[in-house]
Every structure is written in C-alpha cells, then in structure tokens.
Write a protein that holds these residues in place. Structure first.
Motif, PDB file in Angstrom:
ATOM      1  N   PRO A 177      48.755  33.676   2.113  1.00 10.58           N
ATOM      2  CA  PRO A 177      50.209  33.248   1.742  1.00 10.58           C
ATOM      3  C   PRO A 177      50.239  32.257   0.545  1.00 10.58           C
ATOM      4  CG  PRO A 177      49.137  32.018   3.505  1.00 10.58           C
ATOM      5  CD  PRO A 177      48.119  32.986   3.130  1.00 10.58           C
ATOM      6  N   GLU A 178      51.410  32.312  -0.155  1.00 12.14           N
ATOM      7  CA  GLU A 178      51.447  31.485  -1.395  1.00 12.14           C
ATOM      8  C   GLU A 178      51.843  30.170  -1.086  1.00 12.14           C
ATOM      9  OE1 GLU A 178      51.489  32.220  -4.753  1.00 12.14           O
ATOM     10  OE2 GLU A 178      50.696  34.227  -4.730  1.00 12.14           O
ATOM     11  N   LYS A 179      51.475  29.126  -1.664  1.00 14.60           N
ATOM     12  CA  LYS A 179      51.815  27.736  -1.118  1.00 14.60           C
ATOM     13  C   LYS A 179      53.480  27.598  -1.745  1.00 14.60           C
ATOM     14  CE  LYS A 179      50.271  23.085  -1.866  1.00 14.60           C
ATOM     15  NZ  LYS A 179      49.329  22.194  -2.243  1.00 14.60           N
ATOM     16  N   SER A 180      54.198  27.152  -0.931  1.00 15.62           N
ATOM     17  CA  SER A 180      55.576  27.204  -1.218  1.00 15.62           C
ATOM     18  C   SER A 180      55.750  25.615  -1.765  1.00 15.62           C
ATOM     19  CB  SER A 180      56.474  27.374  -0.230  1.00 15.62           C
ATOM     20  OG  SER A 180      56.203  26.132   0.845  1.00 15.62           O
ATOM     21  N   ARG A 181      57.010  25.463  -2.430  1.00 10.08           N
ATOM     22  CA  ARG A 181      57.679  24.117  -2.807  1.00 10.08           C
ATOM     23  C   ARG A 181      57.609  23.218  -1.805  1.00 10.08           C
ATOM     24  NH1 ARG A 181      57.956  20.836  -7.101  1.00 10.08           N
ATOM     25  NH2 ARG A 181      59.647  19.349  -7.102  1.00 10.08           N
ATOM     26  N   VAL A 182      58.010  23.732  -0.621  1.00 13.30           N
ATOM     27  CA  VAL A 182      58.363  22.706   0.466  1.00 13.30           C
ATOM     28  C   VAL A 182      56.885  22.023   1.150  1.00 13.30           C
ATOM     29  CG1 VAL A 182      59.097  22.477   2.925  1.00 13.30           C
ATOM     30  CG2 VAL A 182      60.349  23.947   1.403  1.00 13.30           C
ATOM     31  N   THR A 183      56.005  23.113   1.069  1.00 14.86           N
ATOM     32  CA  THR A 183      54.800  22.534   1.332  1.00 14.86           C
ATOM     33  C   THR A 183      54.102  21.441   0.438  1.00 14.86           C
ATOM     34  OG1 THR A 183      54.406  24.898   2.021  1.00 14.86           O
ATOM     35  CG2 THR A 183      52.321  23.294   2.194  1.00 14.86           C
ATOM     36  N   PHE A 184      54.446  21.909  -0.887  1.00 12.96           N
ATOM     37  CA  PHE A 184      53.954  20.890  -1.964  1.00 12.96           C
ATOM     38  C   PHE A 184      54.692  19.407  -1.630  1.00 12.96           C
ATOM     39  CE2 PHE A 184      55.550  19.062  -5.985  1.00 12.96           C
ATOM     40  CZ  PHE A 184      54.374  18.412  -6.279  1.00 12.96           C
ATOM     41  N   LEU A 185      55.999  19.626  -1.420  1.00 16.20           N
ATOM     42  CA  LEU A 185      56.749  18.558  -1.162  1.00 16.20           C
ATOM     43  C   LEU A 185      56.476  17.624   0.163  1.00 16.20           C
ATOM     44  CD1 LEU A 185      60.264  19.628  -2.191  1.00 16.20           C
ATOM     45  CD2 LEU A 185      58.974  17.797  -3.343  1.00 16.20           C
ATOM     46  N   GLN A 186      55.984  18.485   1.025  1.00 20.41           N
ATOM     47  CA  GLN A 186      55.240  17.714   2.406  1.00 20.41           C
ATOM     48  C   GLN A 186      54.305  17.073   2.299  1.00 20.41           C
ATOM     49  OE1 GLN A 186      57.039  17.560   5.231  1.00 20.41           O
ATOM     50  NE2 GLN A 186      58.453  19.111   5.330  1.00 20.41           N
ATOM     51  N   GLU A 187      53.427  17.464   1.427  1.00 23.38           N
ATOM     52  CA  GLU A 187      52.093  16.940   1.051  1.00 23.38           C
ATOM     53  C   GLU A 187      52.452  15.628   0.007  1.00 23.38           C
ATOM     54  OE1 GLU A 187      49.421  20.923   0.640  1.00 23.38           O
ATOM     55  OE2 GLU A 187      49.716  19.861  -1.291  1.00 23.38           O
ATOM     56  N   ARG A 188      53.098  15.788  -0.557  1.00 25.05           N
ATOM     57  CA  ARG A 188      53.686  14.566  -1.491  1.00 25.05           C
ATOM     58  C   ARG A 188      54.178  13.535  -0.593  1.00 25.05           C
ATOM     59  NH1 ARG A 188      51.403  12.555  -5.087  1.00 25.05           N
ATOM     60  NH2 ARG A 188      52.547  11.124  -5.686  1.00 25.05           N
ATOM     61  N   LYS A 189      55.203  13.798   0.264  1.00 26.87           N
ATOM     62  CA  LYS A 189      55.486  12.997   1.332  1.00 26.87           C
ATOM     63  C   LYS A 189      54.650  12.160   2.140  1.00 26.87           C
ATOM     64  CE  LYS A 189      57.071  13.826   5.308  1.00 26.87           C
ATOM     65  NZ  LYS A 189      57.840  14.758   6.662  1.00 26.87           N
ATOM     66  N   GLU A 190      53.544  12.981   2.517  1.00 21.63           N
ATOM     67  CA  GLU A 190      52.600  12.294   3.294  1.00 21.63           C
ATOM     68  C   GLU A 190      51.722  11.249   2.439  1.00 21.63           C
ATOM     69  OE1 GLU A 190      51.681  12.179   6.345  1.00 21.63           O
ATOM     70  OE2 GLU A 190      53.340  13.473   6.650  1.00 21.63           O
ATOM     71  N   VAL A 191      51.312  11.738   1.064  1.00 26.93           N
ATOM     72  CA  VAL A 191      50.861  10.706   0.127  1.00 26.93           C
ATOM     73  C   VAL A 191      51.752   9.547  -0.337  1.00 26.93           C
ATOM     74  CG1 VAL A 191      50.081  10.394  -2.299  1.00 26.93           C
ATOM     75  CG2 VAL A 191      49.659  12.583  -0.990  1.00 26.93           C
ATOM     76  N   VAL A 192      53.358   9.695  -0.146  1.00 30.91           N
ATOM     77  CA  VAL A 192      53.834   8.419  -0.624  1.00 30.91           C
ATOM     78  C   VAL A 192      54.007   7.573   0.872  1.00 30.91           C
ATOM     79  CG1 VAL A 192      56.277   7.684  -0.944  1.00 30.91           C
ATOM     80  CG2 VAL A 192      55.428   9.568  -2.307  1.00 30.91           C
TER      81      VAL A 192
END
Lengths: 686, 101
Positions: free
Chosen positions: B28-43
C-alpha cells in the motif's frame, strides 16, 4: 573446494545483480505484476547471503586444513598458527577481508530483507540500494581480488604465516567490530537514498533506521577504540593513537555518523534539517567507502594498510557513481526535503545540535585534509610533505574541547528558544562544580600527584588538560543533574526512592538517558586523554640488578629468560616494580621473533591503575654492548579512556532497549492527551 | 562432485528465488493521513517531554507556556487537516457505497 568457493561467489554476484536490476526495474516502472518482481528480487538478495556465507566458510575451512594450494592461505597462514588466529586469516589480507566485508554486508541485507513487512515499499527501495553495493563488492571478489586464486606452481609445505602484529587476541575482535561499523552505515544510507528516491512522506524512515544507526555507530566506536587498545598493547610505542592514515580513515565516518545521530533528532522532532541529514548520511557512507579505499589502494602508508594493489581504481569508480546517484536524486527530489520549522534562536537545543554538527564536520575536514595532504603535496609538488601528530593535535584538541562544551550544554537548552533565567537555573551548579575542579587542579601542590598542580600558563598542553578536566566535569554534572531532576519527578509521583526512580526514568526513555550515559562516557574518555600532557618516559641498558627510576616507580631487573614455541621464539625480561621501596608487581616485557614471517615483535608489559599506567618495553639488545635495552613509559589516567568506552557502550546498549511500556495510568493519560490535545502528566518521553 | 554441487546450488537458488508461493499483494502507498497521524504522535511526544522537563524544573513558567502554546498550535493544525481529510474520505463515492453495504 576452492572451485566451489569461486563458484559460490559467482552465483552470489549473479543473485545480487538480479536483486538490484529487478528491484530497480520494478520500482521505476510500478506496473501491475511488479510486486512479483520485487518479491523475486528480495529472495535473490536473501539467497546471495547464503552463497557469500558458503564462500566464507570454505575459506575458513581451507585455513584450518592448511590448504596452501589457495594463494591467500599460503600468504596469510602457516601450520603452527594457533587455531583462534586461523579464523582471523579471513580478514587478515586484502582478498579475505573483502570477502568478510561482503559477508557482513549480505548479513545486514538479510536482516533487512527478512523484516520487509515493516514498510514493504520503503524496504524494497533500501534492499535495491544495498544490492547495488553488494554487487560492487562481489564484482571485486570475482574479478579483481579473488580469495580463491590458486597458488602458482607447486604449493609449499608451509605457509608464509600471519602478520605478527595481528597475532593478538584483540585482533580477532577489532576488525569485525570496525567492519560492522563501516558496513552498517550502508543500511541508513540505503534507507535515506530510498526515501529520497520514492519521496517518502514523513520521517518514519528515520524511526525505522534509528536502531540500525545506533548499532552501527556503537560497532564503529568500539572498533576504533579496540584498535587504539590494540595499538597501545601491541605496537609498543607507549601511545594509543598516532594519527595514522588508517586510524584517521576510521575516524572520518565516525565523525559524520555522530553528527547524523544528533541532527536526525531535529528532523524527527521538529521536521528540520532534512537536506542536511540526507547529505550527512550520504557523506558518512561515502567516507566509509573512502576509508576502505585509503586502506586498500596503497595511496597512503600505514602499519594497518594492506599492500598496494590495483583495486583503488574500482573504488574511485564506485565512489564517483555513488556520488552521482546521490546528486541525481537530490536534484530531482530536493523540494521534498523542505524544513517544517525555522531556527528561532541561537540559544536553543536546535542551535546546539547545529553547532555540534558544524564542529564535527570541521573536525572531519581537518582529519581528511591532514590525511590527504601528503598525497596532494606529492601530486602538486612532486614530493610528499608528511603531516604528523603535531598538526592533528594542534587542530583537533581545541575542536574536541569545544565539542565537549556542547556535549555539556546541549541537553540543558530548550527546544525553540532558551531564556536567560532558564540558562541560570540549569547551569548554576554544574558550572560552579566545574570551576571548583579547575581551581582545585591549579591550586593544589604538584606533590599530591600527577594531575594536580597544573600550571596552564606554563604550556599550552597544561591549559588544554585543565580545560578538558573542567569541561569533562561539566558534562558529568549536567548528566547527573538530568538524572536527579527526572528521578525526583518520578519519585514524587510513585513514592519510590530516588535511585529506583532514576532507574525507572532511564527505562521510560532509554534513548535520551542512554544518550546521557554515552555523554558521561565521552567525558571520561576526555579525562583519560588529558593525562597524555603529563606522560613521561625513560630508557636504559639494564643488566641483572640494575634499576630504572620513573616517577614514583623503580624498575629492577631480576633476570632474563627465553621461550620457544612452534610459532615464535621470545626473549623475556623479568622486572620487579617497586614503589616507595616496596615491591608492588613483576612485569614480563617480551621481544619475540616469528619464524614463519621472520619478523620481530615487541610485546610490552603494562601495570595499569586508575591513576597511571607503567608501560615497559623490551626493545632488544644493543648490538655494540650486547646489553638488553628497557624503555619505560609513565602514562597517567589511560585507564579512564577504556572505562569511558565501556560506559559509552553501556549507554548505547541502554538506548537500544525499547522504552518500558507506560503504566496503565500513563496510558489513560495518553488517551486523554489524544482527546484533549494535552500532554500526559508524567512521561519522560514514554 | 564439485560440478554436481554447483548445479545443485544453482537449481536451489533458482527454485527459491522464482518459486513465489502465493500472489504477492501490492504494497500500500503511504497516505497523507498516515503521515499526519505519525506527525501528530511526534508532537504529542514533544508535549509530554516538555511537560516532564517543566516538572523537573528545567524551564521557568513563562518559557514553558510559550513552548507549550507553540506545540499545541502545531497539533491543532495537524488535527484540523486530519479532520478535513477524514471528511473528504467520508463523502467519497466509495465510502458512501461502503456505508450502504
């Protein structure tokens, strides 16, 4: 057997080349059915490991069976060689060590390819990059440096033997450690190049490669210091670091790799320095290959280097192609590496990381320049201008001290911007402690011991030693203050004692507190190095009953003896060590002669304490008088270097341990944080 | 003997590489939502770290409030974008079809 070894290497090359080409084709086309091609590429990569492992096993078995029909075994082994060193035959020569290099690279590739489910597309890209590097080394092994080449003519009944310098227990560990470090950087490099090529969204590739990078860095660190330890205990000149070109070559990727380990945190946490990090890991990989080129091409002279050979051209071509690929993908996808934040203030954790990176890069450039200067001068002026330890010490000592200062300061600064009151709050007592140590070292009488009574105005080396002691203390105190502060928060929340709370703190955020322990180890290493300003030595022709005074010690020659083994013959001096008139030890320095290689070797004897090392070398006999020559060195604080390395290794191991899962209360708080967008009350990053 | 071993090794390698037992599914291609979820976890992790460091006495209250506000603003932007993308996804024809089924 040698034919089978050669065939295994040819098959390994075919499989690695298929892994690279099929992976490249499938990932660039992305047509339907390309998933199958990617899967076959992955399997080919795995199978290539099997073939390289088989070839390596055949070479080791050949060493054990004294199969001198293989030229490599004839040149690097002999019948009397002790069994453990027959393993070391694998990496003791050019061809074997390249095979060992390939084996380790294939093993890294194997682990990566088996763990592909973590992120299939990203791993497919990384696997393709690794396959390209594998193919290069397998090309070398098949066509330029063949480990299974036959001995011309009739093989002799015995081999030429292993270099005596390599017949030391640490030599069985040092090269594998160093190679694991050098080669390991291929993994983060492959992920970085893969992430750039596929425009991978986000920083997860860093998270995936974090442990790879730390393990690699730890191996390289241990490899470098094992080399220093080996040089100290084997080469017999009384020192541990001589700024030799090959030593320097190992330092280059270590410096950029250390910079990468730090600055990558800014990318993970703040989305900054993406381009910088990309080029740092590219540079680290290129420098690892460059170091290999220096060691193997005969470009520089070194006690550690392999003989001059033609494989240098292969390395130059590989470096050029790799650099071109890095530049191509960077130029194509550089828009993808835009930072999400800007540097807000010069007094912040971001800026401390940035300074740390700049200083490490300056250090890297200085070492590179000093190492290559003889080659460049020969090229430009026609004669070699040697750059020795004085140049490196002059440049690297101030750089090292500035790095030590940043090591102390960085963790105490806030992300974004640090106010003056915050600075005062965090630095007051660590800085006071460091100043107190400085005053103590200067004001106390020299009679109290070597490190005391420093007079920084008398010589620059005393000034540097004093600074190293003060800054080392500053690092130690900042680390202690971090543990105490965090421990107190946990203790207040859990009602446990402070020591237990500090342990819990470290387990909750292993990366951060493991990192602090590494910093603690770095400070100990610097404290050990500062002792070199106070080194002393003495040399004397000694007969029975003669004595040699050095510092608080008196060496008395009790007798001389001889030892004969199938591998070497040795003259051994038996020296009683007296301190304040009382015998405290007996040392046995040796002068050996290896039969197979017809080479002499001094084996020093060392009495090591936390305060100083008494290092005694039997230098042989004066040809005119026939009397044995004994040289003794008194090296203060050297043990602290080895202790510091053990602390650094422990810190890295702690950083590799996964964080302890948060307690139910903290988990609930985390869920609350998700809902309310507020942080959990106690976390330490958990 | 060596020739036989070489042939066997080659055959084994070919079998392993090309005998893919099941149909490989496309990654599967990595979606923008997945990226944002990862970013949210970091913040969130940054916020937790900040909170802990404040409790440990590393920052004065004024610094803490400033840094916290900055991180919360970053988190808010990420959450808003996730909500926006979720809304778009929910209103897409495939999602509506899924709801009907």
């Amino acid at each position: 057997m040698s034919s089978l070894g050669s065939f295994a290497l040819l098959l390994a090359l075919s499989l690695a080349a298929y892994c690279f080409l099929a992976g490249l084709w499938a990932l660039s086309r992305r047509e339907s059915g390309s998933e199958l091609l990617v899967e076959t590429a992955r399997r080919a990569g795995i199978a290539s490991f099997g073939m390289v492992a088989l070839a390596s096993a055949i070479l080791v078995v050949a060493a054990f069976r004294n199969d001198f029909s293989i030229a490599y075994i004839l040149h690097h082994s002999n019948r009397a060689l002790p069994l453990p060193y027959k393993f070391a035959v694998l990496w003791s020569g050019q061809e074997g060590s390249l095979l060992f290099w390939s084996l380790l690279l294939s093993a890294y590739g194997l682990v990566l390819r088996l763990r592909y489910r973590t992120d299939e597309r990203l791993f497919a890209y990384a696997s393709t990059v690794i396959a390209a590097v594998q193919s290069f080394f397998l090309l070398l092994l098949n066509f330029a440096a063949r480990p299974f080449a036959a001995t011309p003519g009739q093989p002799g009944s015995d081999g030429n033997g292993l270099n005596p310098l390599l017949q030391y227990p640490e030599m069985v560990i040092h090269p594998p450690m160093l190679y694991l470090g050098y080669i390991g950087f291929t993994v983060p490099f492959a992920f970085a190049l893969g992430a750039l090529a596929m425009r991978y969204p986000g920083e997860r590739w860093i998270h995936i490669t974090r442990r790879w990078t730390m393990v690699t860095w730890a191996f390289l660190t241990c490899g470098i210091f094992l080399g220093a330890h080996w040089a100290y205990y084997v080469l017999g000149w009384g020192g541990y670091w001589g700024w030799d070109p090959v030593e320097n070559a190992s330092l280059l990727p270590w410096l950029t790799g250390t910079a990468f380990l730090h600055s990558v945190m800014m990318q993970e946490k703040r989305g900054m320095l993406k381009t910088w990090n990309m080029w740092l890991i590219f540079s680290t990989f290129l420098l690892a290959i460059f170091g290999t080129f220096l060691t193997r091409s005969g470009v520089v002279n070194s006690v550690h280097a392999f003989a001059q050979s033609s494989i240098g051209d292969w390395f130059v071509a590989f470096l050029a192609v790799t650099l071109a690929a890095c530049i191509f993908f960077y130029a194509k996808n550089r828009a993808h590496l835009r930072s999400e934040h800007r540097l807000e203030s010069l007094v912040s954790r971001e800026s401390s990381f940035l300074f740390n990176n700049l200083v490490l890069l300056v250090a890297c450039f200085a070492v590179l320049w000093g190492t290559l200067f003889p080659v460049i001068s020969e090229w430009v002026e026609g004669h070699k201008v040697t750059v020795g330890p004085p140049f490196f010490n002059k440049v690297m000592v101030p750089i090292g001290l500035f790095l030590l200062f940043l090591t102390a300061v960085g963790p105490l600064l806030a992300w974004g911007k640090t106010s003056f009151s915050s600075l005062r709050q965090n630095f007051l007592w660590p800085a006071s402690g460091a100043m107190a140590i400085g005053v103590l070292l200067v004001a106390t009488p020299p009679a109290w011991g070597a490190p005391f009574g420093m007079r920084p105005w008398q010589h620059i080396s005393y000034f540097y030693s004093l600074m190293a002691a003060m800054l080392g203390t500053l690092v130690v105190l900042t680390v202690i203050s971090e543990f105490l502060r965090g421990g107190r928060v946990i203790a207040a929340k859990t009602a446990r004692g402070l020591p237990l709370s500090m342990v819990q703190l470290a387990r909750r955020n292993t990366r951060r507190y493991g990192g602090y322990i590494v910093h603690f180890g770095v400070a100990l290493v610097f404290i050990g190095i500062l002792g070199s300003a106070l080194n002393r030595d003495a040399e004397k022709e000694m007969s029975f009953g003669d004595s040699l005074a050095l510092g608080p010690y008196n060496l008395v020659c009790r007798s001389y003896t001889q030892e004969e083994t199938p591998n070497y013959s040795a003259n051994i001096a038996i020296m009683d060590v007296l301190r304040d008139g009382r015998q405290v030890d007996t040392l046995y320095p040796e002068s050996r002669f290896y039969a197979a290689t017809e080479q002499p070797q001094h084996v020093p004897a060392v009495r090591s304490t936390l305060r100083e090392d008494l290092y005694v070398v039997y230098e042989g006999q004066n040809p005119e008088t026939g009397r044995p020559i004994i040289k003794a060195h008194l090296n203060p604080l050297v043990s602290w270097i080895w202790i510091g390395i053990l602390v650094m290794a422990s810190g890295t191991i702690l950083a590799l341990v996964p964080n302890r899962v948060a307690a139910p209360a903290a988990l609930a708080a985390k869920q609350g944080a998700d809902a309310q967008m507020h942080p959990a009350p106690v976390g330490a990053g958990d | 003997m060596i020739l036989l071993t070489a042939v066997a090794l080659t055959a084994l390698a070919f079998y392993y590489v090309f005998h893919v037992p099941e149909q490989a599914a496309p990654a599967p291609e990595k979606s923008r939502v997945t990226f944002l979820q990862e970013r949210k976890e970091v913040v969130y992790e940054n916020l937790r770290d900040l909170n802990f460091e404040f409790k440990a006495g590393k920052f004065p209250p004024a610094d803490y409030e400033r840094m916290k506000a900055s991180l919360e603003q970053e988190a808010a932007l990420i959450l808003a974008e996730i909500a926006e993308l979720d809304a778009v996804r929910a209103s897409s024809p495939e999602a509506r079809k899924g709801q009907r089924n």
